[in-house]
Design an enzyme around this catalytic site. Structure first.
Site, mmCIF file in Angstrom:
data_model
loop_
_atom_site.group_PDB
_atom_site.id
_atom_site.type_symbol
_atom_site.label_atom_id
_atom_site.label_comp_id
_atom_site.label_asym_id
_atom_site.label_seq_id
_atom_site.Cartn_x
_atom_site.Cartn_y
_atom_site.Cartn_z
ATOM 1 N N HIS A 18 11.159 -8.641 11.206
ATOM 2 C CA HIS A 18 10.420 -7.820 12.167
ATOM 3 C C HIS A 18 9.136 -8.549 12.549
ATOM 4 O O HIS A 18 8.871 -9.647 12.047
ATOM 5 C CB HIS A 18 10.168 -6.412 11.623
ATOM 6 C CG HIS A 18 9.386 -6.342 10.325
ATOM 7 N ND1 HIS A 18 8.119 -6.851 10.202
ATOM 8 C CD2 HIS A 18 9.705 -5.827 9.117
ATOM 9 C CE1 HIS A 18 7.670 -6.642 8.977
ATOM 10 N NE2 HIS A 18 8.624 -6.033 8.278
ATOM 11 N N HIS A 21 6.809 -10.099 9.816
ATOM 12 C CA HIS A 21 7.223 -11.399 9.277
ATOM 13 C C HIS A 21 6.914 -12.497 10.297
ATOM 14 O O HIS A 21 6.407 -13.563 9.969
ATOM 15 C CB HIS A 21 8.727 -11.435 8.994
ATOM 16 C CG HIS A 21 9.212 -10.350 8.092
ATOM 17 N ND1 HIS A 21 10.182 -9.452 8.465
ATOM 18 C CD2 HIS A 21 8.857 -10.010 6.829
ATOM 19 C CE1 HIS A 21 10.422 -8.617 7.472
ATOM 20 N NE2 HIS A 21 9.617 -8.925 6.469
ATOM 21 N N CYS A 126 9.145 -1.724 -9.845
ATOM 22 C CA CYS A 126 9.445 -1.369 -8.453
ATOM 23 C C CYS A 126 10.386 -2.438 -7.920
ATOM 24 O O CYS A 126 10.010 -3.612 -7.850
ATOM 25 C CB CYS A 126 8.188 -1.299 -7.592
ATOM 26 S SG CYS A 126 8.621 -1.191 -5.833
ATOM 27 N N CYS A 129 9.147 -4.301 -4.748
ATOM 28 C CA CYS A 129 8.149 -5.345 -5.014
ATOM 29 C C CYS A 129 8.727 -6.436 -5.895
ATOM 30 O O CYS A 129 8.170 -7.514 -5.976
ATOM 31 C CB CYS A 129 6.943 -4.804 -5.774
ATOM 32 S SG CYS A 129 5.945 -3.638 -4.892
ATOM 33 N N CYS A 143 5.150 3.757 -6.565
ATOM 34 C CA CYS A 143 4.685 2.376 -6.366
ATOM 35 C C CYS A 143 3.553 2.372 -5.345
ATOM 36 O O CYS A 143 3.686 2.957 -4.270
ATOM 37 C CB CYS A 143 5.849 1.516 -5.863
ATOM 38 S SG CYS A 143 5.283 0.044 -5.003
ATOM 39 N N HIS A 146 4.947 0.569 -1.955
ATOM 40 C CA HIS A 146 6.067 1.147 -1.204
ATOM 41 C C HIS A 146 6.123 2.668 -1.246
ATOM 42 O O HIS A 146 6.929 3.281 -0.548
ATOM 43 C CB HIS A 146 7.396 0.571 -1.711
ATOM 44 C CG HIS A 146 7.516 -0.891 -1.424
ATOM 45 N ND1 HIS A 146 7.166 -1.861 -2.332
ATOM 46 C CD2 HIS A 146 7.917 -1.539 -0.310
ATOM 47 C CE1 HIS A 146 7.347 -3.051 -1.795
ATOM 48 N NE2 HIS A 146 7.800 -2.891 -0.580
ATOM 49 N N LYS A 294 2.082 0.287 7.709
ATOM 50 C CA LYS A 294 2.777 -0.985 7.552
ATOM 51 C C LYS A 294 4.236 -0.764 7.961
ATOM 52 O O LYS A 294 4.802 0.287 7.682
ATOM 53 C CB LYS A 294 2.712 -1.407 6.085
ATOM 54 C CG LYS A 294 3.195 -2.832 5.878
ATOM 55 C CD LYS A 294 3.291 -3.217 4.415
ATOM 56 C CE LYS A 294 3.813 -4.641 4.303
ATOM 57 N NZ LYS A 294 4.451 -4.933 3.044
ATOM 58 N N LYS A 297 11.281 -0.312 6.331
ATOM 59 C CA LYS A 297 12.584 0.272 6.619
ATOM 60 C C LYS A 297 12.501 1.796 6.502
ATOM 61 O O LYS A 297 13.040 2.524 7.325
ATOM 62 C CB LYS A 297 13.569 -0.260 5.570
ATOM 63 C CG LYS A 297 14.969 -0.345 6.080
ATOM 64 C CD LYS A 297 15.839 -1.030 5.038
ATOM 65 C CE LYS A 297 17.249 -1.157 5.593
ATOM 66 N NZ LYS A 297 18.118 -1.920 4.740
HETATM 67 N N1 MSP Z 1 9.917 -12.971 -0.758
HETATM 68 C C1 MSP Z 1 8.548 -12.620 -0.915
HETATM 69 C C2 MSP Z 1 7.635 -13.818 -0.685
HETATM 70 C C3 MSP Z 1 7.912 -14.978 -1.581
HETATM 71 S S1 MSP Z 1 6.877 -16.330 -1.185
HETATM 72 C C4 MSP Z 1 7.095 -17.393 -2.441
HETATM 73 C C5 MSP Z 1 8.182 -11.532 0.094
HETATM 74 N N2 MSP Z 1 8.965 -11.417 1.156
HETATM 75 S S2 MSP Z 1 8.793 -10.338 2.319
HETATM 76 O O1 MSP Z 1 9.860 -10.631 3.249
HETATM 77 O O2 MSP Z 1 8.736 -9.028 1.783
HETATM 78 O O3 MSP Z 1 7.397 -10.582 2.957
HETATM 79 C C6 MSP Z 1 7.056 -11.842 3.415
HETATM 80 C C7 MSP Z 1 5.727 -11.831 4.121
HETATM 81 O O4 MSP Z 1 5.769 -10.977 5.237
HETATM 82 C C8 MSP Z 1 4.556 -11.380 3.258
HETATM 83 O O5 MSP Z 1 3.476 -12.294 3.443
HETATM 84 C C9 MSP Z 1 4.163 -10.063 3.838
HETATM 85 O O6 MSP Z 1 2.793 -9.846 3.752
HETATM 86 C C10 MSP Z 1 4.567 -10.274 5.298
HETATM 87 N N3 MSP Z 1 4.719 -9.015 5.958
HETATM 88 C C11 MSP Z 1 5.690 -8.074 5.800
HETATM 89 N N4 MSP Z 1 5.366 -7.016 6.569
HETATM 90 C C12 MSP Z 1 4.211 -7.238 7.214
HETATM 91 C C13 MSP Z 1 3.450 -6.588 8.168
HETATM 92 N N5 MSP Z 1 3.762 -5.398 8.626
HETATM 93 N N6 MSP Z 1 2.366 -7.244 8.660
HETATM 94 C C14 MSP Z 1 2.040 -8.526 8.308
HETATM 95 N N7 MSP Z 1 2.735 -9.148 7.411
HETATM 96 C C15 MSP Z 1 3.745 -8.493 6.767
HETATM 97 O O7 MSP Z 1 7.175 -10.872 -0.093
#
Ligand code: MSP
Length: 501
Positions: A18, A21, A126, A129, A143, A146, A294, A297
């Site tokens: 999304h 990411h 969790c 997480c 959590c 989440h 934030k 899903k």
């Molecule tokens: N797999 C772990 C990271 C491992 S790195 C060695 C993880 N993955 S994640 O897919 O959940 O999140 C990846 C990144 O996306 C994180 O930096 C997280 O902060 C970022 N984001 C997820 N949702 C977000 C927003 N809504 N806004 C900004 N960044 C966000 O954590």
């Protein structure tokens, strides 16, 4: 030649990408592109985090094997990155053999150095997480990240002696004051360290979907310890020592604030324990919020990058997230805000400048672009703008870098409005003002190219430059006086069609 190694977090493959990411990935891509313009040798990497309980459960829910689940969703990330013109040099998947080798080698080094011991662990877990919490961490029994129920888990596993690294971490933070930015996040990490560190479990015996522990093959590594090591894998750890020496430790991680503890406490400690230097720099950003929340899903508020690209194009997408969302604090995503920014900066300011200049060059100069004036009134501003943009990228502030470039666009439009070359007869005065405007277009195209991957090349083409913009090198290409004049300028359709607000 300077080197620049930049990483994004590796994304979980339980779900589709999304805009949250994509925000980190687009920022890293902008930085990588800026450093390529500077002539640096760049290694820009993103990828997917494919092991762990969350993944295994997602696969079960979808009726897939964990590997099938990983293949399907990792491909969705790759598609999203291709759509957004992400220029990564490598793509790491934690299920790859090179990564298994690196994890096993690095953790074996930690074990051999005496920092790992067997024990039993119980706690509140969790799954979202992939982390344990204590009672006091929970909010209303849920959590804190989440807001979902945690599970009581108990298992035999191996522990990393994190508690032994508190002093060395504090020392590292004081030796490397710029290692974690912004300052508030650095203080947060130091607060965690000074608040007391407990040893942490780094393996799982109740799970089979992970990297097997080399000294006890019935266990796999806990997904976070496997995931963090991806940054070393890509640099060649465990597979190519020469490459590892070349790229490590000058690595720059971009991460979201939710994974600070892992990157700014556990990861530097693990590096120390393995006998390698911790990462040089970690830049932490806030969340992209949708209606104050934030994206998740469960909140049904996820926005796919493709939906916005359909409305604003790749350039419009990238420009918005780099220009409007400051790297650091939380930012609210708004479709209306995105449309307003697109219309103001791209359709009106930059798009209009190109349209006007090419129209008047066709009318008054026979379609041949004149050269800029060396002593143009816009030259000092161009120089300030370049310096401001360079300083901003260095601080991971793309929004400031683009804001600076648009000062030049606005000044060029104002100069045209004042001189009104469309009313004046052809001659040196008209040539001078148009030459200056063409030079602004050339410079802005270069400075904006980390954001506008397509329009910047199109501007160069239309103003008659034949060298690919990707071959431009800073600082020279950002300085006043590079447009040679005498080139055929093309009158084309609108570069950024106006978006209906
Ligand atoms: N797999 C772990 C990271 C491992 S790195 C060695 C993880 N993955 S994640 O897919 O959940 O999140 C990846 C990144 O996306 C994180 O930096 C997280 O902060 C970022 N984001 C997820 N949702 C977000 C927003 N809504 N806004 C900004 N960044 C966000 O954590």
């Amino acid at each position: 030649m300077a080197r620049f190694y930049v990483t994004t977090p590796i994304y979980y493959v339980n779900d589709a990408p999304h805009i949250g990411h994509a925000y980190t990935t687009v920022t890293a891509d902008g930085l990588a592109r800026w450093h390529r313009l500077l002539g640096d040798e760049v290694l820009f990497v993103t990828g997917t985090d494919e092991h762990g309980l969350k993944m295994k459960r997602a696969a079960q829910a979808n009726g897939l094997s964990p590997k099938e689940q990983a293949d399907v969703y990792s491909a969705r990330y790759e598609e999203a990155w291709a759509l957004l013109d992400i220029s990564n040099d490598d793509y790491i998947r934690t299920t790859e053999p090179r990564h298994h080798k690196a994890v096993r080698a690095l953790m074996q080094a930690v074990y051999d150095n005496g920092w790992i011991y067997p024990g039993t662990y119980s706690g509140l877990y969790c799954v979202d997480c992939e982390g344990y919490y204590t009672e006091t961490d929970l909010i209303d029994g849920l959590c804190p990240v989440h807001r979902r129920p945690v599970e009581f888990m108990t298992e035999e596993n191996y522990f990393f002696r994190l508690s032994a690294f508190a002093d060395r971490l504090v020392e590292w933070y004081s030796d490397q004051p710029g290692a974690v930015t912004p300052e508030s996040r650095r203080n947060e990490a130091l607060g965690i360290i000074k608040g007391g560190l407990q040893d942490i479990s780094v393996t799982r015996s109740t799970l089979d979907w992970g990297v097997p522990v080399p000294w006890d093959e019935d266990h796999v590594f806990y997904v976070w310890y496997d995931a963090l090591i991806n940054y070393a894998t890509v640099a060649g750890y465990g597979t190519d020592d020469g490459r590892f020496k070349k790229w490590w430790p000058a690595v720059h991680h971009l991460i979201g604030k939710d994974i600070l503890r892992f990157h700014c406490v556990y990861w530097p400690a693990l590096c120390m324990a393995a006998g390698i230097e911790p990462p040089r720099r970690v830049s932490v950003h806030g969340y992209l919020l949708v209606r104050g929340e934030k994206m998740s899903k469960t909140a049904f508020n996820q926005i796919a990058p493709a939906d916005l690209v359909a409305d604003f194009g790749v350039d419009g997408y990238r420009y918005h997230f780099l220009r409007d969302q400051s790297f650091g604090p939380d930012g609210e995503f708004s479709y209306e805000g995105m449309a307003a920014r697109y219309n103001a900066d791209l359709a009106n300011n930059l798009g209009n400048l190109l349209a006007r200049v090419s129209a008047v060059v066709a009318q008054k100069c026979g379609g041949i672009g004149p050269a800029p004036r060396p002593e143009s009134p816009l030259a000092p501003l161009a120089s300030d703008v370049y310096d401001a943009a360079a300083a901003a990228w260095e601080k991971v502030a793309p929004s400031d870098a683009l804001e600076a470039a648009w000062r030049l666009v606005r000044a060029a439009n104002a100069a045209l409005e004042e001189a009104e070359p469309w009313r004046a007869p052809p001659g040196p005065e008209v040539d001078a003002v148009l030459g200056d405007a063409l030079e602004v277009l050339r410079i802005v195209a270069v400075l904006a190219s980390p954001a506008l991957t397509r329009a910047s090349a199109e501007i160069w083409r239309r103003i008659g430059l034949t060298q690919p913009i990707a071959e431009a090198r800073l600082p020279d290409a950002g300085r006043w006086g590079g447009y040679p004049g005498g080139l055929a300028v093309e009158r084309g359709g609108p570069l950024f069609p106006r978006h209906r607000d």
